[in-house]
Design an enzyme around this catalytic site. Structure first.
Site, PDB file in Angstrom:
ATOM      1  N   GLY A  15       0.809  -1.221   0.000  1.00  0.00           N
ATOM      2  CA  GLY A  15       0.000   0.000   0.000  1.00  0.00           C
ATOM      3  C   GLY A  15       0.840   1.267   0.000  1.00  0.00           C
ATOM      4  N   GLU A  34      10.630   3.135   6.203  1.00  0.00           N
ATOM      5  CA  GLU A  34      10.506   1.669   6.291  1.00  0.00           C
ATOM      6  C   GLU A  34      11.532   1.167   7.297  1.00  0.00           C
ATOM      7  OE1 GLU A  34       8.429  -0.944   5.184  1.00  0.00           O
ATOM      8  OE2 GLU A  34       9.797  -1.917   6.579  1.00  0.00           O
ATOM      9  N   CYS A  42       4.247  -8.769   1.477  1.00  0.00           N
ATOM     10  CA  CYS A  42       4.044  -9.517   0.237  1.00  0.00           C
ATOM     11  C   CYS A  42       5.371  -9.923  -0.387  1.00  0.00           C
ATOM     12  CB  CYS A  42       3.230  -8.666  -0.738  1.00  0.00           C
ATOM     13  SG  CYS A  42       2.964  -9.488  -2.308  1.00  0.00           S
ATOM     14  N   CYS A  47       3.349 -13.262  -0.091  1.00  0.00           N
ATOM     15  CA  CYS A  47       2.958 -13.790  -1.401  1.00  0.00           C
ATOM     16  C   CYS A  47       4.115 -14.346  -2.241  1.00  0.00           C
ATOM     17  CB  CYS A  47       2.285 -12.712  -2.262  1.00  0.00           C
ATOM     18  SG  CYS A  47       1.492 -11.364  -1.388  1.00  0.00           S
ATOM     19  N   LYS A  50       6.318 -17.207  -0.731  1.00  0.00           N
ATOM     20  CA  LYS A  50       5.385 -18.335  -0.583  1.00  0.00           C
ATOM     21  C   LYS A  50       5.104 -18.993  -1.935  1.00  0.00           C
ATOM     22  CE  LYS A  50       1.134 -17.703  -1.085  1.00  0.00           C
ATOM     23  NZ  LYS A  50      -0.144 -17.009  -0.942  1.00  0.00           N
ATOM     24  N   TYR A 176      -6.062 -19.333   5.313  1.00  0.00           N
ATOM     25  CA  TYR A 176      -5.356 -19.669   4.074  1.00  0.00           C
ATOM     26  C   TYR A 176      -3.852 -19.806   4.272  1.00  0.00           C
ATOM     27  CZ  TYR A 176      -3.582 -14.954   2.892  1.00  0.00           C
ATOM     28  OH  TYR A 176      -2.892 -13.773   2.872  1.00  0.00           O
ATOM     29  N   ILE A 177      -3.289 -19.082   5.232  1.00  0.00           N
ATOM     30  CA  ILE A 177      -1.834 -19.154   5.407  1.00  0.00           C
ATOM     31  C   ILE A 177      -1.439 -20.541   5.941  1.00  0.00           C
ATOM     32  CG2 ILE A 177       0.126 -18.209   6.710  1.00  0.00           C
ATOM     33  CD1 ILE A 177      -1.145 -15.432   6.339  1.00  0.00           C
ATOM     34  N   GLU A 180      -2.012 -23.135   3.137  1.00  0.00           N
ATOM     35  CA  GLU A 180      -0.994 -23.081   2.080  1.00  0.00           C
ATOM     36  C   GLU A 180       0.327 -23.688   2.549  1.00  0.00           C
ATOM     37  OE1 GLU A 180      -2.492 -19.267  -0.559  1.00  0.00           O
ATOM     38  OE2 GLU A 180      -0.992 -18.893   0.986  1.00  0.00           O
ATOM     39  N   GLY A 262      -3.534 -16.209  12.701  1.00  0.00           N
ATOM     40  CA  GLY A 262      -4.077 -14.883  12.412  1.00  0.00           C
ATOM     41  C   GLY A 262      -3.023 -13.796  12.468  1.00  0.00           C
ATOM     42  N   ASP A 313      -3.431  -3.623   5.238  1.00  0.00           N
ATOM     43  CA  ASP A 313      -3.778  -4.556   6.314  1.00  0.00           C
ATOM     44  C   ASP A 313      -4.001  -3.869   7.657  1.00  0.00           C
ATOM     45  OD1 ASP A 313      -3.356  -6.457   4.375  1.00  0.00           O
ATOM     46  OD2 ASP A 313      -1.892  -7.621   5.516  1.00  0.00           O
ATOM     47  N   THR A 321      -2.745  -8.094  -1.110  1.00  0.00           N
ATOM     48  CA  THR A 321      -1.864  -7.119  -1.748  1.00  0.00           C
ATOM     49  C   THR A 321      -2.561  -6.221  -2.770  1.00  0.00           C
ATOM     50  OG1 THR A 321       0.216  -8.186  -1.312  1.00  0.00           O
ATOM     51  CG2 THR A 321       0.069  -7.028  -3.399  1.00  0.00           C
ATOM     52  N   ARG A 329      -3.499   3.722  -4.212  1.00  0.00           N
ATOM     53  CA  ARG A 329      -3.586   4.546  -5.437  1.00  0.00           C
ATOM     54  C   ARG A 329      -4.825   5.433  -5.398  1.00  0.00           C
ATOM     55  NH1 ARG A 329      -1.617  -0.099  -9.595  1.00  0.00           N
ATOM     56  NH2 ARG A 329       0.594   0.126  -9.126  1.00  0.00           N
ATOM     57  N   ALA A 351      -7.280 -16.241  -4.117  1.00  0.00           N
ATOM     58  CA  ALA A 351      -6.876 -17.631  -4.359  1.00  0.00           C
ATOM     59  C   ALA A 351      -6.310 -18.225  -3.091  1.00  0.00           C
ATOM     60  CB  ALA A 351      -5.835 -17.696  -5.465  1.00  0.00           C
ATOM     61  N   HIS A 447     -11.227 -24.891 -26.357  1.00  0.00           N
ATOM     62  CA  HIS A 447     -11.176 -26.338 -26.230  1.00  0.00           C
ATOM     63  C   HIS A 447      -9.841 -26.884 -26.687  1.00  0.00           C
ATOM     64  CE1 HIS A 447     -12.894 -30.307 -25.865  1.00  0.00           C
ATOM     65  NE2 HIS A 447     -12.332 -30.620 -27.027  1.00  0.00           N
ATOM     66  N   GLU A 452     -13.141 -23.839 -19.999  1.00  0.00           N
ATOM     67  CA  GLU A 452     -14.351 -23.893 -20.839  1.00  0.00           C
ATOM     68  C   GLU A 452     -15.537 -24.477 -20.071  1.00  0.00           C
ATOM     69  OE1 GLU A 452     -14.458 -26.635 -24.203  1.00  0.00           O
ATOM     70  OE2 GLU A 452     -12.936 -27.891 -23.278  1.00  0.00           O
TER      71      GLU A 452
HETATM   72  P1  FAD Z   1       2.756  -4.620   4.439  1.00  0.00           P
HETATM   73  O1  FAD Z   1       3.033  -5.180   3.100  1.00  0.00           O
HETATM   74  O2  FAD Z   1       2.785  -5.540   5.600  1.00  0.00           O
HETATM   75  O3  FAD Z   1       3.779  -3.437   4.658  1.00  0.00           O
HETATM   76  C1  FAD Z   1       3.859  -2.739   5.850  1.00  0.00           C
HETATM   77  C2  FAD Z   1       5.277  -2.254   6.026  1.00  0.00           C
HETATM   78  O4  FAD Z   1       5.309  -1.276   7.068  1.00  0.00           O
HETATM   79  C3  FAD Z   1       6.241  -3.339   6.439  1.00  0.00           C
HETATM   80  O5  FAD Z   1       7.313  -3.393   5.529  1.00  0.00           O
HETATM   81  C4  FAD Z   1       6.710  -2.934   7.838  1.00  0.00           C
HETATM   82  O6  FAD Z   1       8.055  -3.275   8.093  1.00  0.00           O
HETATM   83  C5  FAD Z   1       6.517  -1.426   7.784  1.00  0.00           C
HETATM   84  N1  FAD Z   1       6.328  -0.769   9.082  1.00  0.00           N
HETATM   85  C6  FAD Z   1       5.471  -1.136  10.086  1.00  0.00           C
HETATM   86  N2  FAD Z   1       5.509  -0.228  11.083  1.00  0.00           N
HETATM   87  C7  FAD Z   1       6.403   0.720  10.703  1.00  0.00           C
HETATM   88  C8  FAD Z   1       6.882   1.920  11.313  1.00  0.00           C
HETATM   89  N3  FAD Z   1       6.391   2.336  12.470  1.00  0.00           N
HETATM   90  N4  FAD Z   1       7.837   2.637  10.662  1.00  0.00           N
HETATM   91  C9  FAD Z   1       8.325   2.217   9.457  1.00  0.00           C
HETATM   92  N5  FAD Z   1       7.894   1.116   8.840  1.00  0.00           N
HETATM   93  C10 FAD Z   1       6.952   0.377   9.457  1.00  0.00           C
HETATM   94  N6  FAD Z   1      -1.835 -11.368  -0.340  1.00  0.00           N
HETATM   95  C11 FAD Z   1      -2.178 -11.650  -1.614  1.00  0.00           C
HETATM   96  O7  FAD Z   1      -2.813 -10.809  -2.266  1.00  0.00           O
HETATM   97  N7  FAD Z   1      -1.838 -12.831  -2.199  1.00  0.00           N
HETATM   98  C12 FAD Z   1      -1.124 -13.783  -1.533  1.00  0.00           C
HETATM   99  O8  FAD Z   1      -0.828 -14.843  -2.081  1.00  0.00           O
HETATM  100  C13 FAD Z   1      -0.739 -13.519  -0.195  1.00  0.00           C
HETATM  101  N8  FAD Z   1      -0.004 -14.398   0.506  1.00  0.00           N
HETATM  102  C14 FAD Z   1       0.399 -14.096   1.769  1.00  0.00           C
HETATM  103  C15 FAD Z   1       1.161 -15.030   2.455  1.00  0.00           C
HETATM  104  C16 FAD Z   1       1.585 -14.766   3.731  1.00  0.00           C
HETATM  105  C17 FAD Z   1       2.427 -15.791   4.467  1.00  0.00           C
HETATM  106  C18 FAD Z   1       1.234 -13.533   4.354  1.00  0.00           C
HETATM  107  C19 FAD Z   1       1.697 -13.225   5.753  1.00  0.00           C
HETATM  108  C20 FAD Z   1       0.473 -12.595   3.680  1.00  0.00           C
HETATM  109  C21 FAD Z   1       0.046 -12.868   2.378  1.00  0.00           C
HETATM  110  N9  FAD Z   1      -0.729 -11.969   1.665  1.00  0.00           N
HETATM  111  C22 FAD Z   1      -1.115 -12.271   0.379  1.00  0.00           C
HETATM  112  C23 FAD Z   1      -1.193 -10.710   2.262  1.00  0.00           C
HETATM  113  C24 FAD Z   1      -0.344  -9.525   1.785  1.00  0.00           C
HETATM  114  O9  FAD Z   1       1.006  -9.798   2.014  1.00  0.00           O
HETATM  115  C25 FAD Z   1      -0.784  -8.271   2.532  1.00  0.00           C
HETATM  116  O10 FAD Z   1      -2.164  -8.099   2.369  1.00  0.00           O
HETATM  117  C26 FAD Z   1      -0.069  -7.021   2.007  1.00  0.00           C
HETATM  118  O11 FAD Z   1       1.326  -7.151   2.101  1.00  0.00           O
HETATM  119  C27 FAD Z   1      -0.541  -5.795   2.786  1.00  0.00           C
HETATM  120  O12 FAD Z   1       0.160  -4.661   2.379  1.00  0.00           O
HETATM  121  P2  FAD Z   1       0.334  -3.426   3.369  1.00  0.00           P
HETATM  122  O13 FAD Z   1       0.938  -2.342   2.562  1.00  0.00           O
HETATM  123  O14 FAD Z   1      -0.922  -3.163   4.067  1.00  0.00           O
HETATM  124  O15 FAD Z   1       1.337  -3.928   4.498  1.00  0.00           O
END
Ligand code: FAD
Length: 458
Positions: A15, A34, A42, A47, A50, A176-177, A180, A262, A313, A321, A329, A351, A447, A452
């Protein structure tokens, strides 16, 4: 009043990255903080690594299938260290790629943890910076239930860094985690026991799909202990002893125990108390769980503090993701691009990369019946895919459409079987456009293909 930045983004995950680049493309002065590797859950521990493991886990079955087509496959042996090493290398490559994208977009990367001091001030790396708007995109992190010995359990974060391949892995959790990882580890040759509180995996998905996946996983050798709780974990000579209660066995011993129980929005220590940002707390149910706290937002991802926004999240809407990217966006377009819009959370396809794979879009049969009563018809087909007619392997595919009788609209499409995610992605476009069963029927199939079947259901 002038600020150091127009936008300060906390968290360079799905995000945060999407929002920061889009906002910068409109000329905004943007910084992103970060605390870990750029890329977020992800790219670094979700993602991508995995799915790479999923690919690896499919080879043994492909080797078996090859024999049916006349191929002789030699000795097979998994080099665990190689697999973990190449995945780690790829993750690092992608992280650097994202750093390059930020640079090219003109976003300033601050590789440190950020905390909010007041609605216009963020502290990062020991200095205070001011900003007109803040976007919180801190994601979530895995939670473990608070039961004795839980320190011996690992979470999905550690799954990608196991030094050795476990002989026997026990997994608690039926989301799902957990599902998988159970399939991945089984495919890679481990003994897998999946422990769950209820009797069916993947709560919230269509029931036929849940049964089909669980039966398929059992067929692949995963042992399910249903209606069972883990009450204690102890370190013993042979690994970890899990004491169980409920319908399953009294205890089992495994060498790795994964808690896939969770995820919680990562808002602790963020400084939300220095702002007027509201948080929604919901009790996480079950033995040893506390509460989950998500940042409350409106449809434009705005919090109760008007210049602070949150996506992904940490808002616990749909934790995927593409949703986090879409929300990021839409926020940037609205606040910096003079294009007020929000992301629709309806008909979001998803999925489960289990074996068998499954994918879904729209309503489950149960949800459709709850909303439309008996005015719902389900069309199903369960069959052996052509590929397996020569492999001798007992693999099935299930496709299902949920249709509203009154309007003929297709409310949901579900699939279990190979390439489900690839097939359902296309179905999602049709369903989002309001396609009817007649539209499906009027579409010519490709086909021979599995997809299909969706246009020939009777
Ligand atoms: P994140 O991607 O978690 O990014 C948050 C970032 O903020 C992190 O890098 C963290 O280090 C940083 N942060 C936190 N606090 C601070 C702070 N105070 N200062 C600076 N940085 C900070 N989704 C799918 O769509 N398809 C999949 O197949 C899928 N598989 C997954 C498998 C697993 C094992 C897991 C755990 C998740 C999976 N997901 C999947 C979910 C997906 O990864 C998340 O929905 C997505 O990454 C959420 O994006 P986000 O930007 O909200 O947070």
């Amino acid at each position: 009043m002038t600020f150091d930045y127009d936008l300060f983004v906390i968290g360079a995950g799905s995000g945060g990255l999407a929002a920061s680049k889009r906002a910068a493309s409109y000329g905004a002065k943007v910084a992103i903080a970060e605390q870990d590797l750029v890329g977020g859950t992800c790219v670094i521990r979700g993602c991508i690594p995995k799915k790479l493991m999923v690919y690896s886990s499919h080879f043994p079955q492909l080797f078996d299938a090859a024999a049916g087509y006349g191929w002789q496959v030699g000795e097979r042996k998994l080099d665990w260290q190689h697999l973990v090493g190449v995945i780690d290398k790829e993750v690092n490559r992608l992280s650097h790629l994202h750093i390059g994208f930020l640079e090219r977009a003109g976003v300033e990367l601050i590789p440190h943890r950020a905390t909010i001091i007041d609605p216009h001030t963020v502290e990062v790396d020991g200095r205070k910076v001011t900003t007109d708007k803040i976007l919180i995109a801190v994601g979530g992190r895995p939670i473990k239930p608070d039961i004795p010995g839980m320190e011996y359990a690992i979470t999905s974060n550690e799954m990608f860094h196991l030094k050795e391949q476990p002989k026997h892995i026990a997994i608690v959790g039926a989301g799902y985690i957990g599902v998988e990882f159970a399939s991945i580890m089984r495919g890679l040759g481990c003994e897998v026991t999946q422990i769950m509180r209820k009797d069916l995996i993947l709560y919230g998905f269509d029931k036929d799909i849940r049964h089909e996946i669980q039966n398929g996983m059992t067929h692949h050798g995963i042992k399910f202990l249903t209606n069972t709780l883990v009450t204690q974990i102890e370190k013993v000579d042979k690994g970890l002893k899990l004491t169980l209660s409920g319908a399953g066995e009294e205890s089992i011993t495994a060498d790795v125990f994964l808690a896939a129980t969770g995820r919680d929005p990562y808002v602790e220590g963020l400084g939300l108390e220095n702002t007027g940002v509201d948080v929604i707390s919901t009790p996480a149910d079950g033995l040893g769980y506390s509460t989950r706290s998500a940042i409350a937002v409106n449809e434009f991802s705005q919090t109760s503090e008007p210049n602070i926004f949150a996506v992904g999240d940490c808002t616990d809407r749909i934790n995927l993701t593409p949703v986090a990217i879409g929300e990021g966006r839409a926020f940037a377009d609205t606040e910096f691009g003079n294009n007020k819009r929000s992301l629709s959370h309806q008909n979001v396809p998803s999925a489960v990369f289990s074996t068998p794979e499954a994918a879904t879009v729209g309503m489950s049969e149960e949800d459709a019946q709850a909303e439309y009563g008996d005015d719902v018809t389900c069309y199903r087909a369960r069959f052996r895919p052509l590929f397996h007619s020569l492999t001798g392997l007992d693999e099935k595919t299930l496709v299902k459409l949920v249709v509203d009788n009154k309007t003929d609209k297709v409310l949901g499409a579900h699939m279990v079987g190979e390439n489900s995610a690839e097939v359902i992605q296309g179905m999602a476009i049709a369903i989002n456009m309001g396609a009817t069963k007649k539209d499906f029927d009027a579409t010519v199939g490709i086909h021979p293909s599995t997809a299909e079947e969706f246009v020939t259901l009777r």
